[in-house]
Design an enzyme around this catalytic site. Structure first.
Site, PDB file in Angstrom:
ATOM      1  N   ASP A 154       0.848  -1.179   0.000  1.00  0.00           N
ATOM      2  CA  ASP A 154       0.000   0.000   0.000  1.00  0.00           C
ATOM      3  C   ASP A 154       0.893   1.242   0.000  1.00  0.00           C
ATOM      4  O   ASP A 154       2.105   1.159   0.254  1.00  0.00           O
ATOM      5  CB  ASP A 154      -0.900  -0.026   1.238  1.00  0.00           C
ATOM      6  N   ASP A 178      -0.186   5.242   0.921  1.00  0.00           N
ATOM      7  CA  ASP A 178      -0.351   6.244   1.963  1.00  0.00           C
ATOM      8  C   ASP A 178      -0.345   5.587   3.337  1.00  0.00           C
ATOM      9  O   ASP A 178      -1.123   4.677   3.605  1.00  0.00           O
ATOM     10  CB  ASP A 178      -1.663   7.015   1.743  1.00  0.00           C
ATOM     11  N   ASP A 212      -1.401  -0.424   6.138  1.00  0.00           N
ATOM     12  CA  ASP A 212      -1.559   0.227   7.441  1.00  0.00           C
ATOM     13  C   ASP A 212      -3.010   0.286   7.890  1.00  0.00           C
ATOM     14  O   ASP A 212      -3.289   0.785   8.973  1.00  0.00           O
ATOM     15  CB  ASP A 212      -0.994   1.649   7.399  1.00  0.00           C
TER      16      ASP A 212
END
Length: 346
Positions: A16, A18, A220
């Site tokens: 991922d 961001d 995250d």
């Protein structure tokens, strides 16, 4: 690459962006160096993002500016996954209403479909499908034309349904809110291709030319990155540099629980210390120990005893083993487990 490192278990990574690689325009500490080291050791990295507004070329350029060796072919967006999904079932050149930014339009063109935009007049040839993604310039007319097309029988694909979008000023409404606006006017739901669905991860595995069990999904966010990796059969790693932390992990439903938890991506290049337990409500991880103890006295409940620094990632791993088992066995509720964790580290 050392045979004992976490990275040595895998042939590829799906990462991922961001909260993992960058926060806004700034690189997450240690992320770039760790990912470049992985690539230097022969482990291919695919970057996967639910953000449909940017093209893979734009994403790759941003990553290059942060110091990563990457090109557009290493990037999978929810728009490219949605466009491919439509291309697999539509004739070449089929008209698709593109709702969103350039990422949606270019993704459709790249797979041989013809993107059309909202006209407001109602006199254009009807599109056979709608691909709806986020775009900062999406208008009420775009949403209205999407609703009209769906009502006329067009297939409706949403790139993702993220409720919010992180910006430098705070959280803005995400594509999920725009999808809800169209849903309010039609009588069915869209097909969603972004995380937590498996489509993006399946596409990434195809790019990596391996099998899901040999690819590590890194993110995250539990409800998108981790759940999406699991939906596609990938083991998952949560890195504690973004949105979700220990409290979120304690509350996580089984499908959102990662196999690995790390403080930052440097830990890809170290042996992974897993928590161990004998099946009781106690666990150890390296020098840390955690156990759930029934308090004496009527109605006293439970207490969580920690041996080791509470902010250490190995203590977190041991605590998760204990708390997840207690939740799954019906010993404690999720909210009570959170309370126990918070009181033990206060």
């Amino acid at each position: 690459m050392s045979a004992s490192t976490l990275l040595s278990r895998f042939e590829g990574l799906v990462c991922d962006l961001d909260g993992v690689v960058y926060a806004g325009p700034t690189a997450i500490p240690h992320a770039t160096a760790a990912l470049e080291q992985a690539k230097g050791q022969g482990v291919q990295v695919v970057y996967a993002t639910n953000n449909a507004s940017r093209t893979p070329q734009d994403v790759a350029q941003h990553l290059q500016e942060l110091g990563l060796s990457v090109d557009a072919g290493d990037v999978v967006t929810s728009a490219t996954a949605g466009a491919q999904l439509l291309a697999d079932s539509l004739d070449g050149g089929a008209r698709v209403l593109a709702v969103g930014g350039d990422g949606v339009t270019e993704a459709l063109r790249a797979v041989g479909l013809r993107p059309v935009r909202a006209s407001g007049s109602g006199d254009v040839e009807r599109p056979v499908a709608v691909l709806q993604g986020y775009g900062a310039a999406v208008t009420a007319q775009d949403l209205a034309d999407a609703a009209y097309a769906v009502q006329d029988g067009a297939r409706w694909v949403a790139t993702n349904t993220d409720r919010t979008l992180p910006t430098q000023r705070g959280r803005a409404p995400g594509n999920g809110t725009l999808v809800d606006a169209v849903r309010a006017a039609v009588d069915r739901d869209p097909q969603v291709v972004g995380k937590p669905g498996p489509a993006m991860y399946e596409r990434a595995v195809a790019v990596l030319r391996t099998v899901p069990s040999k690819v590590l999904g890194i993110g995250d966010r539990l409800e998108t990155d981790i759940a999406g990796a699991h939906a596609a059969g990938l083991p998952a790693l949560l890195v504690l540099t973004g949105v979700h932390g220990m409290v979120d992990l304690v509350r996580a439903a089984p499908e959102q629980r990662p196999e690995y938890v790390v403080a930052d991506l440097r830990e890809l290049h170290s042996p992974y210390a897993a928590s161990t337990s004998d099946g009781s409500l106690a666990a150890r991880c390296e020098g840390s120990a955690v156990r759930l103890v029934a308090d004496r006295g009527a109605g006293a409940g439970w207490s969580l005893e920690l041996s080791g620094h509470p902010s250490s990632v190995v203590t977190l791993r041991a605590a998760l083993t204990v708390l997840w088992r207690a939740i799954d066995d019906g010993e404690i509720a999720r909210d009570d487990a959170v309370t126990l964790w918070r009181s033990s580290v206060a």
